[in-house]
Design a protein around this motif. Structure first.
Motif, mmCIF file in Angstrom:
data_model
loop_
_atom_site.group_PDB
_atom_site.id
_atom_site.type_symbol
_atom_site.label_atom_id
_atom_site.label_comp_id
_atom_site.label_asym_id
_atom_site.label_seq_id
_atom_site.Cartn_x
_atom_site.Cartn_y
_atom_site.Cartn_z
ATOM 1 N N ASP A 229 33.937 8.901 90.050
ATOM 2 C CA ASP A 229 33.429 9.966 91.500
ATOM 3 C C ASP A 229 33.730 9.218 92.646
ATOM 4 O O ASP A 229 34.056 7.928 92.685
ATOM 5 C CB ASP A 229 32.372 10.742 91.126
ATOM 6 N N SER A 230 33.545 9.651 93.617
ATOM 7 C CA SER A 230 33.742 8.719 94.954
ATOM 8 C C SER A 230 32.693 7.793 95.356
ATOM 9 O O SER A 230 32.874 6.715 95.953
ATOM 10 C CB SER A 230 33.526 9.692 96.334
ATOM 11 N N ASP A 231 31.530 7.706 94.317
ATOM 12 C CA ASP A 231 30.625 6.638 94.401
ATOM 13 C C ASP A 231 30.789 5.717 93.376
ATOM 14 O O ASP A 231 30.053 4.696 93.145
ATOM 15 C CB ASP A 231 29.171 7.223 94.468
ATOM 16 N N GLY A 232 31.924 5.953 92.476
ATOM 17 C CA GLY A 232 32.163 4.847 91.305
ATOM 18 C C GLY A 232 31.579 5.187 90.070
ATOM 19 O O GLY A 232 31.707 4.485 89.154
ATOM 20 N N ASN A 233 30.884 6.279 90.293
ATOM 21 C CA ASN A 233 30.033 6.646 88.805
ATOM 22 C C ASN A 233 31.001 7.372 87.864
ATOM 23 O O ASN A 233 32.036 8.082 88.253
ATOM 24 C CB ASN A 233 29.042 7.600 89.229
ATOM 25 N N LEU A 234 30.853 6.857 86.516
ATOM 26 C CA LEU A 234 31.812 7.382 85.444
ATOM 27 C C LEU A 234 31.574 8.909 85.400
ATOM 28 O O LEU A 234 30.575 9.136 85.220
ATOM 29 C CB LEU A 234 31.164 6.600 84.179
ATOM 30 N N ILE A 235 32.852 9.516 85.219
ATOM 31 C CA ILE A 235 32.877 11.070 84.790
ATOM 32 C C ILE A 235 33.539 11.129 83.526
ATOM 33 O O ILE A 235 34.590 10.565 83.281
ATOM 34 C CB ILE A 235 33.636 11.822 85.810
ATOM 35 N N ARG A 236 32.823 11.657 82.482
ATOM 36 C CA ARG A 236 33.128 11.983 81.299
ATOM 37 C C ARG A 236 33.708 13.384 80.993
ATOM 38 O O ARG A 236 33.066 14.184 81.303
ATOM 39 C CB ARG A 236 32.067 11.824 80.186
ATOM 40 N N LYS A 237 35.044 13.696 80.701
ATOM 41 C CA LYS A 237 35.556 14.755 80.855
ATOM 42 C C LYS A 237 35.789 15.440 79.416
ATOM 43 O O LYS A 237 36.679 16.323 79.185
ATOM 44 C CB LYS A 237 36.901 14.912 81.553
ATOM 45 N N ALA A 238 35.503 14.661 78.188
ATOM 46 C CA ALA A 238 35.640 15.184 76.797
ATOM 47 C C ALA A 238 34.724 16.284 76.179
ATOM 48 O O ALA A 238 34.650 16.241 75.014
ATOM 49 C CB ALA A 238 35.741 13.839 76.092
ATOM 50 N N GLY A 239 34.117 16.921 77.017
ATOM 51 C CA GLY A 239 33.286 18.252 76.483
ATOM 52 C C GLY A 239 31.911 17.858 76.955
ATOM 53 O O GLY A 239 31.359 17.083 77.308
ATOM 54 N N ILE A 240 31.070 18.963 76.212
ATOM 55 C CA ILE A 240 29.716 19.020 76.148
ATOM 56 C C ILE A 240 29.184 19.363 74.920
ATOM 57 O O ILE A 240 29.926 19.755 73.975
ATOM 58 C CB ILE A 240 29.152 20.091 77.092
ATOM 59 N N MET A 241 27.947 18.947 74.730
ATOM 60 C CA MET A 241 27.441 19.240 73.362
ATOM 61 C C MET A 241 26.145 20.008 73.771
ATOM 62 O O MET A 241 25.419 20.196 74.579
ATOM 63 C CB MET A 241 26.675 17.788 73.065
ATOM 64 N N GLY A 242 25.672 20.740 72.555
ATOM 65 C CA GLY A 242 24.507 21.451 72.293
ATOM 66 C C GLY A 242 23.781 21.662 71.162
ATOM 67 O O GLY A 242 24.264 21.228 69.896
ATOM 68 N N VAL A 243 22.700 22.469 71.216
ATOM 69 C CA VAL A 243 21.959 22.657 69.796
ATOM 70 C C VAL A 243 21.863 24.252 69.804
ATOM 71 O O VAL A 243 22.258 24.697 70.870
ATOM 72 C CB VAL A 243 20.522 22.293 70.241
ATOM 73 N N ILE A 244 21.949 24.744 68.571
ATOM 74 C CA ILE A 244 21.967 26.241 68.611
ATOM 75 C C ILE A 244 20.432 26.721 68.496
ATOM 76 O O ILE A 244 19.605 26.321 67.800
ATOM 77 C CB ILE A 244 22.448 26.458 67.053
ATOM 78 N N LEU A 245 20.200 27.794 69.384
ATOM 79 C CA LEU A 245 18.952 28.307 69.541
ATOM 80 C C LEU A 245 18.510 29.358 68.874
ATOM 81 O O LEU A 245 17.776 29.890 68.256
ATOM 82 C CB LEU A 245 18.611 28.591 71.072
ATOM 83 N N GLU A 246 19.894 30.086 68.519
ATOM 84 C CA GLU A 246 19.771 31.577 67.767
ATOM 85 C C GLU A 246 21.091 31.638 66.745
ATOM 86 O O GLU A 246 22.189 31.209 67.685
ATOM 87 C CB GLU A 246 19.851 32.653 68.564
ATOM 88 N N SER A 247 21.119 31.766 65.764
ATOM 89 C CA SER A 247 22.217 31.795 64.879
ATOM 90 C C SER A 247 23.078 33.149 64.983
ATOM 91 O O SER A 247 22.557 34.104 65.490
ATOM 92 C CB SER A 247 21.889 32.122 63.358
ATOM 93 N N GLY A 248 24.282 32.846 64.828
ATOM 94 C CA GLY A 248 25.654 33.926 64.914
ATOM 95 C C GLY A 248 26.859 33.384 64.766
ATOM 96 O O GLY A 248 26.859 32.109 64.396
ATOM 97 N N GLU A 249 27.647 34.300 64.861
ATOM 98 C CA GLU A 249 29.292 33.876 64.767
ATOM 99 C C GLU A 249 29.972 33.625 65.983
ATOM 100 O O GLU A 249 29.511 34.029 66.889
ATOM 101 C CB GLU A 249 29.814 34.931 63.562
ATOM 102 N N ALA A 250 30.864 32.860 65.774
ATOM 103 C CA ALA A 250 31.790 32.667 67.033
ATOM 104 C C ALA A 250 33.250 32.646 66.584
ATOM 105 O O ALA A 250 33.490 32.242 65.574
ATOM 106 C CB ALA A 250 31.480 31.216 67.835
ATOM 107 N N LYS A 251 33.931 33.414 67.383
ATOM 108 C CA LYS A 251 35.409 33.432 66.930
ATOM 109 C C LYS A 251 36.110 33.686 68.349
ATOM 110 O O LYS A 251 35.752 34.032 69.393
ATOM 111 C CB LYS A 251 35.572 34.649 66.093
ATOM 112 N N PRO A 252 37.483 33.577 68.233
ATOM 113 C CA PRO A 252 38.412 33.581 69.307
ATOM 114 C C PRO A 252 38.350 35.056 69.921
ATOM 115 O O PRO A 252 38.179 36.022 69.136
ATOM 116 C CB PRO A 252 39.734 33.221 68.800
ATOM 117 N N GLY A 253 38.257 34.975 71.154
ATOM 118 C CA GLY A 253 37.976 36.324 71.915
ATOM 119 C C GLY A 253 36.547 36.673 72.370
ATOM 120 O O GLY A 253 36.462 37.481 73.275
#
Length: 188
Positions: A146-170
């Protein structure tokens, strides 16, 4: 960071879901994945309540798994398209999205996916040298300053599952931001 008036209406879409039973860099696209509360993506090598990433297991196998699910925005692939041909799942993500700037979300953002799955954002993916084994020069392309010289990571984010369910395209992704003040995403 966010426009107050638009905060309650941030929506995106799942364009691909992927998993790998083995610790491979890329994951195979699926028609549907099952997100399991407290564990991650059923059938994926990183499934579990304790850390599954090899380097983290070597440090302390009893650490909580804050990287149960990995999300990347398809806009990154578009940004890199002049130099790299990358398709969903190839960078190891479980969920490829469109329409949400994942990297600008604060820590503890809640993502509602499909009918019942709920993910809590824990932090940024820290890309490692394996990414250059996949495509030479990609590591440098997914890191910035960034403009202050701090590292920017662009390879995505991570998370934990709070409630079960399915995920699909769309599937629709609805974003619920945490209470202010927002905490900037850090690597996990």
């Amino acid at each position: 960071m966010f426009d107050e008036k638009k905060e309650s209406s941030i929506l995106g879409t799942v364009i691909a879901v992927s998993l790998s039973k083995k610790h491979t860099f890329s994951k195979e696209n699926q028609e549907i994945i099952k997100l399991v509360k407290g564990f991650g993506v059923e059938g994926d090598a990183h499934f579990g309540s304790t850390v599954k990433h090899r380097s983290r297991v070597a440090q302390n196998p009893n650490q909580p798994n804050l990287r149960q699910v990995h999300l990347i925005q398809n806009e990154l692939f578009e940004e890199l398209a002049d130099h790299f041909n990358i398709t969903p799942g190839q960078m190891g993500e479980n969920i490829t999205t469109v329409g949400i700037n994942l990297l600008e979300l604060p820590t503890d953002t809640i993502l509602f996916i499909g009918e019942s799955a709920i993910i809590k954002v824990t932090g940024l993916r820290n890309p490692c040298a394996q990414i250059d084994n996949f495509k030479q020069g990609l590591l440098k392309a997914v890191l910035d300053k960034d403009s202050d010289g701090n590292l920017i990571r662009k390879a995505g984010i991570m998370g934990v599952i709070l409630e079960s369910g399915e995920a699909k395209p769309g599937d629709t992704i609805r974003v619920e931001l945490p209470p202010r003040p927002f905490k900037k995403l850090e690597r996990v």
